[in-house]
Design an enzyme around this catalytic site. Sequence first.
Site, PDB file in Angstrom:
ATOM      1  N   GLY A  14       0.742  -1.009   0.021  1.00 44.99           N
ATOM      2  CA  GLY A  14       0.072  -0.085  -0.229  1.00 44.99           C
ATOM      3  C   GLY A  14       0.934   1.276   0.051  1.00 44.99           C
ATOM      4  O   GLY A  14       0.670   2.150   0.709  1.00 44.99           O
ATOM      5  N   ALA A  15       1.837   1.258  -0.944  1.00 41.26           N
ATOM      6  CA  ALA A  15       2.885   2.175  -0.732  1.00 41.26           C
ATOM      7  C   ALA A  15       2.712   3.424  -1.604  1.00 41.26           C
ATOM      8  O   ALA A  15       3.508   4.291  -1.865  1.00 41.26           O
ATOM      9  CB  ALA A  15       4.339   1.792  -0.870  1.00 41.26           C
ATOM     10  N   TYR A 157     -12.586  -1.493  11.759  1.00 38.61           N
ATOM     11  CA  TYR A 157     -11.212  -0.980  11.540  1.00 38.61           C
ATOM     12  C   TYR A 157     -10.485  -1.428  12.939  1.00 38.61           C
ATOM     13  O   TYR A 157      -8.996  -1.757  12.988  1.00 38.61           O
ATOM     14  CB  TYR A 157     -10.975   0.360  11.352  1.00 38.61           C
ATOM     15  CG  TYR A 157      -9.803   0.982  10.963  1.00 38.61           C
ATOM     16  CD1 TYR A 157      -9.205   0.710   9.679  1.00 38.61           C
ATOM     17  CD2 TYR A 157      -9.293   1.866  11.726  1.00 38.61           C
ATOM     18  CE1 TYR A 157      -7.738   1.236   9.449  1.00 38.61           C
ATOM     19  CE2 TYR A 157      -7.886   2.481  11.423  1.00 38.61           C
ATOM     20  CZ  TYR A 157      -7.275   2.224  10.258  1.00 38.61           C
ATOM     21  OH  TYR A 157      -5.999   2.743   9.940  1.00 38.61           O
ATOM     22  N   ALA A 159     -10.949  -3.701  14.994  1.00 38.18           N
ATOM     23  CA  ALA A 159     -10.845  -5.379  15.048  1.00 38.18           C
ATOM     24  C   ALA A 159      -9.775  -5.445  14.193  1.00 38.18           C
ATOM     25  O   ALA A 159      -8.945  -6.147  14.678  1.00 38.18           O
ATOM     26  CB  ALA A 159     -12.279  -5.834  14.809  1.00 38.18           C
TER      27      ALA A 159
END
Length: 245
Positions: A14-15, A157, A159
Amino acid sequence: MTAVKTKGAAVVTGAGKGIGRAIALELARDGYAVVINYRSSAQLAQQLVDQIEKEGGRAEAALFDVRDGAQTQAALNEILKNHPSMDILVNNAGITKDGLFVMMPEKNWTPVIETALNGFYNVTKPVVKKMMRQKYGSIITISSVAGLVANRGQVNYSAAKAGLVGASRSLAAEVAPVGVRVNVVAPGFINTGMIAKVPLDNLKEMVPMGRVGEPAEVAKVVRFLCSNDASYITGQVISVNGGMC
């Protein structure tokens, strides 16, 4: 500009933007050959590759969806083959689909959990196997303050991010004997697209330091945890949140 001295490789999921982008830049500037994973932001990923190379570093973009086990495995097989030394993995990929739990449809629950937890499994398993054979490596997982303290409207989110803390601590205990370190960075409110729709004044009131953080401030903590200066740190959670408890 003088080329930086390169080390081994670093994979950052996810960069393409936000915190992941800042981490990739920081690691590239520290001498690592950075693999920039993205799912949909191809243009942003390529722009980051271009920026790193312009600065004298090495980078490449890698398209795969961390939720897709087969796709991720195929991509990582190629990446691990091309990089004999895999020094760093940063599990950064994550999404939000906020809403009150009692009104949350399954379509808003599952993708958040899958991206964080299935993504952790799909990416970390093949990489940590290589690190264990090497007898060195650093894995950093990006959690969130939402995984540590209560936050209305983010049960899914929270969790997911709390799960990453537990998974990382357990993995740290498993791989510490062979020289692989696993830590967690838990950012608070950081100036990225994830908080773009929230009034800034509302956020500042929740932070003792009275401001939101910058992605580079998170990235520098990640760089430290990946360095030899953090050689005796594993299984820990470092929260970068301006004093939120």
